[in-house]
Design a protein around this motif. Structure first.
Motif, PDB file in Angstrom:
ATOM      1  N   LYS A  78     -47.643  -8.096 -29.005  1.00 36.91           N
ATOM      2  CA  LYS A  78     -47.690  -6.640 -28.828  1.00 36.91           C
ATOM      3  C   LYS A  78     -49.113  -6.086 -28.840  1.00 36.91           C
ATOM      4  CE  LYS A  78     -43.370  -6.053 -28.147  1.00 36.91           C
ATOM      5  NZ  LYS A  78     -42.873  -5.605 -26.848  1.00 36.91           N
ATOM      6  N   ASN A  79     -50.073  -6.912 -29.256  1.00 37.20           N
ATOM      7  CA  ASN A  79     -51.473  -6.490 -29.211  1.00 37.20           C
ATOM      8  C   ASN A  79     -52.223  -7.110 -28.035  1.00 37.20           C
ATOM      9  OD1 ASN A  79     -51.967  -4.687 -31.549  1.00 37.20           O
ATOM     10  ND2 ASN A  79     -51.039  -6.413 -32.632  1.00 37.20           N
ATOM     11  N   ARG A  84     -47.458  -6.944 -23.983  1.00 36.45           N
ATOM     12  CA  ARG A  84     -46.930  -5.881 -24.849  1.00 36.45           C
ATOM     13  C   ARG A  84     -45.707  -5.184 -24.286  1.00 36.45           C
ATOM     14  NH1 ARG A  84     -51.734  -1.925 -25.794  1.00 36.45           N
ATOM     15  NH2 ARG A  84     -52.288  -3.910 -26.646  1.00 36.45           N
ATOM     16  N   HIS A  85     -45.540  -5.177 -22.974  1.00 36.96           N
ATOM     17  CA  HIS A  85     -44.416  -4.478 -22.358  1.00 36.96           C
ATOM     18  C   HIS A  85     -43.126  -5.299 -22.342  1.00 36.96           C
ATOM     19  CE1 HIS A  85     -46.146  -6.995 -19.246  1.00 36.96           C
ATOM     20  NE2 HIS A  85     -44.978  -6.952 -18.647  1.00 36.96           N
ATOM     21  N   TYR A 106     -42.998  -1.546 -32.903  1.00 35.67           N
ATOM     22  CA  TYR A 106     -43.027  -2.295 -31.648  1.00 35.67           C
ATOM     23  C   TYR A 106     -41.728  -2.173 -30.840  1.00 35.67           C
ATOM     24  CZ  TYR A 106     -47.267  -4.528 -33.425  1.00 35.67           C
ATOM     25  OH  TYR A 106     -48.530  -4.781 -33.904  1.00 35.67           O
ATOM     26  N   VAL A 108     -38.620  -3.252 -31.446  1.00 31.69           N
ATOM     27  CA  VAL A 108     -38.074  -4.593 -31.387  1.00 31.69           C
ATOM     28  C   VAL A 108     -36.621  -4.585 -31.846  1.00 31.69           C
ATOM     29  CG1 VAL A 108     -38.274  -6.921 -32.368  1.00 31.69           C
ATOM     30  CG2 VAL A 108     -40.316  -5.634 -31.749  1.00 31.69           C
TER      31      VAL A 108
END
Length: 142
Positions: A78-79, A84-85, A106, A108
């Motif tokens: 996610k970084n 990240r998408h 995030y 999730v």
């Protein structure tokens, strides 16, 4: 980077990888499962296949793995602008996920690993719903 019709799954439990793979094969889903045995292998897979395959429509992370834990891999993904998408689902045996702030941050999902073989097919269908939702959100899905 194009999104491809596969799901990438990291879990150090060989039986869990087998049961989820079997569920995908048995149901002839329009997406296939790529399974690796650790968070490190998942990151290497993404790096090594970036030119041959598009990105997965979903990443499934076992919460507790040897080496990098699911939450650590999640943070790395996610970084990173490349990943990240991509939707991520944490896969766990526990009905209580302690770090709900991380999940919210995030966006999730969390799914509980099934106890019986018949439920693996049901969970596979639930996991694929994340791919469909992602497909509907993005214009670069192939």
């Amino acid at each position: 980077m194009m999104i491809d019709d596969y799901v990438l799954y990291a879990d150090d439990d060989e039986d869990d990888r087998f049961f989820l793979s079997l569920s995908f094969e048995k149901n002839v889903f329009d997406k296939h499962l790529e399974a690796v045995s650790s968070g490190n292998e998942l990151l290497k897979f993404l790096e090594n296949h970036k030119d041959q395959k598009g990105l997965p429509c979903l990443i499934i992370l076992d919460q507790k793995m040897n080496g990098l834990q699911g939450e650590e891999v999640l943070g790395i993904l996610k970084n990173d602008d490349r990943y990240r998408h991509i939707p991520v689902v944490m896969f766990t045996t526990s009905h209580h996920f302690n770090n709900t702030a991380l999940l919210d941050e995030y966006e999730v999902g969390v799914e509980i690993k099934p106890d019986i073989l018949e439920d693996w097919e049901t969970i596979a269908l639930k996991l694929l719903e994340h791919c469909e939702a992602f497909k509907n959100k993005t214009n670069n899905y192939s």
